[in-house]
Design an enzyme around this catalytic site. Structure first.
Site, short mmCIF file in Angstrom:
data_model
loop_
_atom_site.label_atom_id
_atom_site.label_comp_id
_atom_site.label_asym_id
_atom_site.label_seq_id
_atom_site.Cartn_x
_atom_site.Cartn_y
_atom_site.Cartn_z
CD GLU A 1 -2.37 1.70 -3.65
OE1 GLU A 1 -3.38 2.36 -3.94
OE2 GLU A 1 -1.63 2.01 -2.70
CG ASP B 1 -1.95 1.02 1.25
OD1 ASP B 1 -2.86 0.94 0.41
OD2 ASP B 1 -1.86 1.96 2.08
#
Lengths: 645, 645
Positions: free
Chosen positions: B406, B377
């Protein structure tokens, strides 16, 4: 490895192959530096280029400007000869980031008391580094940042331009990251602006049939100087081999009295450190070099590292040559081609260190005699790393010395020699004739990576190359070729007498001179002056006056629908001088066309008028629109306009 | 420095920034290597690429082929995971050069007795290295090379193919020069071919209003497997913070019973090594991972390195967070934006080593639980060099572990993460909708340097991105987007339930889901199957059968004049499989056009016919010309043709 820096620095330019080679400039030129720099997250970063001359102890810093897309730019001017180191440094700038955050929060209507307290650490750091006059300001700021009573005043200070500039000027550079260090080598200006004239000193005599001497050459110096040439290049002046000597027109056997090829160096009369006795003595050569220098002319010497079969080295240092099992030494060859009057050095010899050192000594010997420019014969047939070493050794102590690489070979070979240290290089200009070919080639030289290390020297002809388009060509063709070389390139040269006097008889279907001066002493009537002598002199004088013509890379070709007319705009780094050149490539017919001014490069708006001043005819023109009519006759096949806005 | 080598090696590709980063491949892929290599003079050179796996002790050599212009080429296939070193070696090949010279001289009619003698040294060298069966041949050759009586036989041997091949096979490599060593990192195939399905485990319950568990997830595995997905990605499964918890639709204050954002990790119930109690236990998670693996599915875990304000780290390791002077810890922000339920780690902390080590331990903890894929993330808000270190540390012992970055950020930021070691990366595909934009973007990914290190993963949607073109869109649009992702890219993924069930309500004028699952537990009727479920399953099955669709870089777009139709040809490295894909980008109308077959890539002559086999409908077509009519209806908006020649 745990590396805590947060800033990434990539894609630094200019640089060659990750710093494997230095880039080149001359004194006074600019290095415009770009790099991709970015941190993680959203924090404010700062980037600078750090520069240091090899003789300085400390780097100086120039802040870089963000152009967008994580690209930063800056520029510095190199003022001294020698190496400069440069590298990029970047850091997350916590003080600026803090100020940026406070402003964003205030704009959003947030209260920033806690942020003000947080900022005190940055002010305290500043307090230690700023000059005395700013200290009181900072002390007050520290006081009010901690006291809610002064909130309004505090946010005024926190968001002020003044504080912003202090942060900019005295950065903390927390966890700064630096790029690799790159190098730029700075030469004297001559490396990128020089005008060469070549003649064979043995043909300099006033008298027909007599071998020329250095004294004859001395007599010709004023003529060369008046024409505006500043480099006078002589083919080799050493004793010429007598064994296997070549005759006229490259005959395998010389006749009695044939003088041989100057590049077949060495005989019982001496080798690379000796002077061909018929030319004079070393003392006379030194004197010639010194006199030339006084007239603004440097004598360029030929470095041809090869030996005639009777060169003293062959008996004194047989280990420098490759012997075959039958005891013979192979003459130079590129099978089936044979060069019987020449023997190559054996660069792979186990004794290579002594050989290389001797060749360095040869070079230094002539440097001691006052030579500051060498034209190196066939460098691409000797190892690249040898040249790298030799040139570096010479320039360490004699940074003024320049080397021109005479390699007419494949592109990567010629490029490599330039990367390894040659100051200038011959080019394919000699064979680039059509407008498209000229534009394509000059674009490659000036817009590709080559512009950083390859300093072209444009020669319309050489003793080795009598190009087809000059064979039997009129003076219009010669003038156009000279004007092209002189305005497209900072460095140019001509093999003088044959060019000036339109001597262009060739061997059948070959780009070689008939009765070439390479194989015999010639006689030229040096008192003769013609249209070429005169116009070449004018062009050379214009080059001396106009900085835009003393460099190569700042050029923009102009749209012009006629394929016989080529037009381009040139300027110097400071934009103190701008010229527009238009040349008729058709040596037989008047050509006309509409030339488009490069409005963007000129920085002009539509409707603005410019004055063009013709530097040859002294006529002036006012151009009021982007597209302008030109008409050029072969009788003076070019315009060199000075642009006045 | 006197460096005696004569060969120059430059411009080696592929490589990144002079070897600053490794390039990437998966097992079985090819590395096609190019380099500029040349010597001085005219001598014959030989070039090879040297390759070594990190666990091998010796380099193996593959000879390179001269393509002209001093460019050499070769290729090698990587068979094992881990690092390979590769470098280029070149040398002047004296034996081959000797043979080349003899042949040229004989063709010119010259006598070569002396050359034959000279060649004996090369034969003697061979004698020491060739296998026994060649020794007698060489002994005879040595004998006759020295004896004029055998001149005819000797020149036969000297110019023979046989001797040529011995020279090629057993080179002397005199004064060989080598390039820098570069690295390629080889992953298992999953790194470049993977099909992802994302759902929130907390929404996996059969019962409305009930929090999902790992047992509920287990029940769904067969469905995921049958659809052909091989990676099942879960948003974070750790305890969710209770302090500053967000409510539905990102409300700053949560209501009683709101379940919070899974990315706000940590509470009194534990942190990054713990499981959210309502989902189950660590043992149940391990079991789920193992069961999934048996069905060919890897569970991808979310690595979100940030903490809720009540994460245990905050009291146990306050030194890992940046405290302000007033003692508070700043929640995450990008002024004026605020993320009150999240606190960032302080990567610049003096205690950073302990912090980084703990984050590595978190990762290794889950690897121990069986996790082999991590979706990371927001990696771009943590230092690049941290990722470089963490990924390298994990892969040293667990080379199977893959990391998907990401980062939806600026191009250079996303590229940098891939260079630092991420195995896959999210992309801009989510927003590339028009034909021109798709072609431009895929061309950048597959034809620029990015193809060497950036493995794209195409996602039509994510929980964070409900793109405008999918909001309220019909199944034709969804199918086209899925077909594009599945055939343009080796890796793809969908945020599954909303995509399959066309749930695309958005916040006004934003690309975000209304009532986003990020802020609340949802209920999906997982028993439901629709046209999308069915066609997606078909596409995934086709991908499994066709190697040309299991890679990204071998692609050629076809000319097709209709801007609503996009067509491209794909093939695998071995050309064992070729496909032609045509997609209708208009989700409302039938589109027709003439598609041009890429005859050159297909290796076809004009008039040759090819068979196209439609892998969805099982229909076959025979195309007899270069240009072919196609007509595609939105009801099944694409063709995936298998090409049979």
């Amino acid at each position: 490895m745990l590396k805590q820096q947060r800033v990434v620095i990539e894609n630094v330019s200019p640089q060659l192959q990750g710093g494997a080679f230095f880039i080149k400039r001359v004194v006074g030129e600019e290095v415009r530096v770009f790099a991709d720099v970015f941190g993680d997250g959203h924090d404010v970063i700062q980037v600078e280029v750090l520069i240091k001359h090899e003789k300085s102890k400390q780097f100086s810093a120039v802040r870089m400007v963000h152009l967008g897309e994580d690209v930063f730019e800056s520029a510095f001017t190199v003022e001294k000869q020698g190496f400069y180191d440069y590298k990029i440094q970047g850091w997350i700038d916590h003080p600026l980031n803090w100020q940026h955050g406070i402003i964003a929060k205030l704009n959003d209507g947030q209260k920033v008391s806690s942020e003000l307290l947080d900022g005190v650490q940055y002010l305290k750091y500043l307090l230690k580094t700023v000059p005395a006059k700013s200290k009181r300001y900072l002390e007050r700021a520290i006081y009010i940042f901690g006291d809610e009573t002064y909130y309004k005043e505090a946010i005024g200070v926190a968001t002020s331009e003044h504080l912003h500039h202090l942060f900019l000027e005295f950065p903390q550079r927390t966890l700064a990251n630096t790029s690799k260090t790159y190098q730029v080598y700075v030469d004297r200006k001559k490396a990128s602006f020089s005008t060469w004239y070549e003649f064979f000193p043995r043909s300099a005599s006033l008298e027909h049939g007599k071998h020329g001497t250095f004294n004859d050459c001395e007599r010709l110096l004023p003529r060369v100087a008046e024409m505006g040439f500043d480099v006078l290049y002589f083919p080799p002046i050493h004793p010429i081999g007598e064994v296997n000597r070549k005759g006229k027109n490259n005959a395998t056997k010389a006749n009695e009295g044939d003088s041989g090829v100057p590049w077949a160096i060495g005989s019982k009369k001496g080798g690379h450190k000796s002077i061909h006795p018929e030319l004079g003595t070393e003392a006379e050569f030194r004197e010639l070099v010194a006199k030339a220098k006084k007239m603004g002319i440097e004598i360029a010497m030929d470095l041809a590292f090869q030996a005639a079969p009777d060169h003293p080295y062959i008996t004194e240092h047989p280990e420098w040559f490759r012997k075959r099992p039958d005891g013979t030494i192979q003459y130079a060859e590129n099978p089936p081609k044979k060069y019987q009057d020449i023997v190559n050095f054996y660069f792979e010899s186990p004794a290579y260190k002594a050989l290389w050192t001797e060749l360095l000594n040869v070079t230094l010997h002539w440097v001691k005699c006052g030579v500051t420019i060498f034209r190196v014969d066939n460098p691409h047939t000797k190892p690249y790393f040898f040249w790298n070493w030799l040139i570096a050794e010479v320039k360490k102590k004699h940074p003024d010395v320049l080397f021109l690489a005479e390699a007419f070979s494949r592109p990567k070979v010629m490029q490599q020699l330039a990367k390894q240290g040659f100051s200038q290089s011959y080019t394919y200009f000699t064979w680039r004739v059509s407008k498209d070919d000229l534009i394509e080639y000059v674009t490659e030289l000036t817009q590709s990576e080559m512009k950083e290390y390859y300093r072209p020297n444009f020669w319309p002809n050489t003793p080795d190359i009598n190009p087809y388009h000059l064979q039997g060509a009129n003076d219009a063709m010669h003038l156009a070729r000279y004007a092209l070389a002189a305005t497209l390139c900072g460095n140019l040269g001509i093999y003088g007498p044959v060019f000036e006097y339109l001597v262009s008889d060739a061997l059948p279907a070959r780009e070689e001179y008939l009765n070439s001066e390479k194989y015999e002493v010639k006689h030229w009537d040096w008192t003769k002056e013609n249209k070429l002598t005169y116009v070449i002199g004018l062009i050379n004088a214009i080059r001396k006056e106009h900085p835009s013509l003393q460099q190569t890379n700042n050029i923009r070709f102009c749209a012009l629908e006629n394929e016989n007319l080529i037009a381009y705009h040139k300027w110097d780094d400071n934009r103190s001088d701008e010229t527009l050149i238009i040349i008729n490539l058709d040596s037989h017919h008047v050509q006309t066309g509409m030339v488009q001014l490069p409005m963007d490069v000129l920085g002009m708006y539509h409707g603005q008028s410019i004055q063009l001043y013709d530097l040859i005819t002294n006529n002036g023109y006012i151009w009021n629109s982007e597209w302008n009519y030109v008409e050029i006759s072969p009788s003076l096949p070019f315009h060199i306009f000075h642009i006045r806005k």
